[in-house]
Design a protein around this motif. Structure first.
Motif: not given
Length: 569
Positions: A190, A192-194, A196, A244, A246-247, A548
């Motif tokens: 992860d 970008d630590r989002d 996902r 990457h 996505k949501a 996180a």
């Protein structure tokens, strides 16, 4: 300055297809005489791992593709608390293709045996498989598989009912190419630590059999004066990819935007992810064959800077390229930092890099005692405490790439033993053979290896891909009174499998750090439960830095058990 360094190391790089320094082993020290309580026995046949791993020609090979693949994974795909086994397989150029040429999934029967459930799980596929990365990309609690290929790599979604489905095209991971892509290593992380998981894929060679020279046709198609398969030098390097998530759980190609695709001149192999500079963000390290290895440092803004040479982990201590194959990560000297073990070709040392805590590394290969063995080609590797004494050991599987050369070069056998280096403390290691059980001296041409506790008895076992043979399953029969602790992490704000978690355990006056990663060794994936040997300590303090960003601490007063920890809200 960077260009001049690269030019200087590039000039002497001709004369054979694979980098090797032709170094002699260092003298062996006097044996310590200390008992080693871990004993390894190969139980693959009685456990039901009997299908041969098909990969290229048996007596000789014509192409580089036939030499260097075959990942393995310990993965609990059905969430029953017992590790199952996934073996990546290849094929042959001859027709018809062998019926055994398929990836294999073996389900753990909880009694030391496994059942082949490849067909029931929907995972049968014939092709030039390379490696496997594991990760729960959709955070549904079931581990998914990404399998790299020369050809189309595949993301298999775990449906949670014992079966998998190919979602590669649907999720945007299929790439158009005029010639087949040769994806090599891969790792979920992860960046970008989002919360996902994203996906990094290394490229090895831009390979087309129709345009590849035959053995002996030029200087990159010889080894020690004998005609062998060409490459990787003399062939066009592959490229690296970053996807990457996505949501909506689809992936977008951000290779160019992130800076990953700018690196175009490396033969990428195993890829791992860890926070190597201790800034709280996951980086990527790639072992590269016959070119400088790569350290993609996370810039915290969706981009990466390649700093392998500057950080001291691209070359050896003499500034020479090496044939980087496999990677093991761990804290060998118990200073709370992630160190690197990297394997290489014959006539070269396998490397140990020690981390200064800020992402700068020094070569400790000779000082540690690792330089005593240079005879064999090294592949899968791990830094892992095999005897639970609280000191992480090093393990490497070996095997030559040219079956046709051993008659003329008997000192470079095609089949070779495993290498085990026991940690003596104070940064020193000694190689063990007979002391570690009969499976260590057994000779195979191995590639991938995965490390984990398949029988849930508190010690590390090993499954190994053997080229054109059945896999090996090395059961660790551990004696003595050393204690242990295994940790299973589940993320909430972080990605659910908690990849990128930094775990520090304090026990008996010692401190050891590990980081959870879904790939490693050589094209392989280890047990996602972190294992700590504790020696005589009967309690431990655990500190987890979740991806996180928050830190969680707990006291463990009862050891010799698995502790499941969920990220606090």
């Amino acid at each position: 300055m960077r260009f001049l360094v690269l030019l200087a190391i590039a000039l002497p790089c001709f004369g054979q297809g694979i980098a090797s320094r032709n170094v002699k082993p260092t003298p062996r020290g006097k044996p310590s005489g200390l008992p080693f309580h871990a004993k390894f026995t190969d139980i693959a046949k009685q456990a039901g791992l009997t299908a041969p791993s098909i990969y290229g020609g048996v007596e000789r090979i014509d192409y580089l593709l036939e030499t260097s693949a075959g990942g393995a994974a310990f993965v609990d795909y059905d969430n029953d608390g017992w590790l199952d086994i996934f073996i990546v397989n290849g094929t042959r150029f001859t027709k018809p293709e062998p019926a055994e040429a398929t990836n294999r999934l073996y389900r753990n029967n909880h009694d030391g045996t496994f059942s082949d459930v490849t067909d029931q799980a929907g995972l049968r596929r014939t092709g030039w498989g390379c490696g496997v990365a594991v990760g729960d990309y959709d955070n549904d609690g079931y581990t998914d598989l990404f399998v790299t290929y020369w050809g189309d790599s595949v993301l298999y979604r775990n449906k949670g009912n014992g079966t998998f489905e190919d979602v590669t095209q649907k999720l945007g991971l299929r790439r158009a190419s005029k010639t087949p892509l040769w994806d090599a290593g891969a790792v979920f992380f992860d960046y970008d630590r989002d919360g996902r998981l994203d996906l990094f894929v290394s490229g090895y060679v831009d390979f087309d059999p129709a345009n590849t020279p035959k053995p002996g046709e030029n200087s990159n198609c010889t080894w020690k004066g004998l005609a062998v398969a060409c490459g990787p030098r003399g062939l066009k390097p592959g490229r690296h990819w970053l996807f990457h998530q996505k949501a909506d759980h689809t992936f977008e190609d951000v290779s160019e935007r992130s800076g990953i695709a700018r690196v175009r001149n490396s033969f990428g192999m195993t890829a791992v992810s860890a926070d190597l500079d201790d800034d709280g963000w996951p980086d990527v390290y790639v072992a590269c064959d016959s070119t400088p290895s790569l350290f993609f440092r996370n810039q915290h803004d969706g981009t990466f800077a390649e700093e392998g040479i500057e950080r001291g982990i691209a070359l050896n201590d003499d500034g020479k390229e090496q044939a980087g194959m496999g990677i093991g990560l761990g804290d060998v000297n118990l200073d709370g930092r992630i160190d690197i073990l990297k394997t290489h070709f014959a006539d070269d040392t396998h490397m140990l890099y020690l981390n200064d805590g800020q992402g700068n590394f020094r070569d400790a290969t000779l000082a540690s005692g690792l330089g005593v063995e240079t005879r064999y080609v090294g592949w899968g590797a791990a830094i892992s405490d095999l005897d639970n004494d609280g000191l992480p050991d090093m393990f490497i599987v070996t095997g030559n790439v040219y079956p046709e050369t051993q008659k003329q070069l008997p000192s470079y056998p095609y089949f070779s033993p495993r290498l085990l280096f026991r940690n003596l403390g104070r940064g020193k290691f000694e190689q063990l053979m007979d002391e570690a059980g009969p499976a260590i001296a057994q000779q195979h041409s191995s590639r991938g290896a995965a490390f984990g506790d398949f029988d849930n008895d508190g010690d590390i076992d090993i499954v190994i891909f053997n080229r054109n043979e059945a896999p090996s399953l090395l059961r660790n029969d551990l004696t003595g009174s050393n204690h242990w602790l295994e940790l299973k992490l589940t993320g909430r704000a972080s990605n659910r499998p908690a990849f990128g978690s930094r775990v520090t355990v304090r026990y008996g006056g010692r401190v050891q750090t590990q980081e959870l990663c879904g790939s490693g060794s050589f094209y392989s994936a280890n047990d996602l439960r972190l294992h700590f040997g504790l020696g005589s300590a009967d309690r431990a303090t655990v500190e987890i830095r979740w991806p996180a960003g928050k830190t969680q601490r707990l006291e463990v007063t009862a050891v010799d058990r698995l502790v499941s920890i969920t990220e606090a809200e």
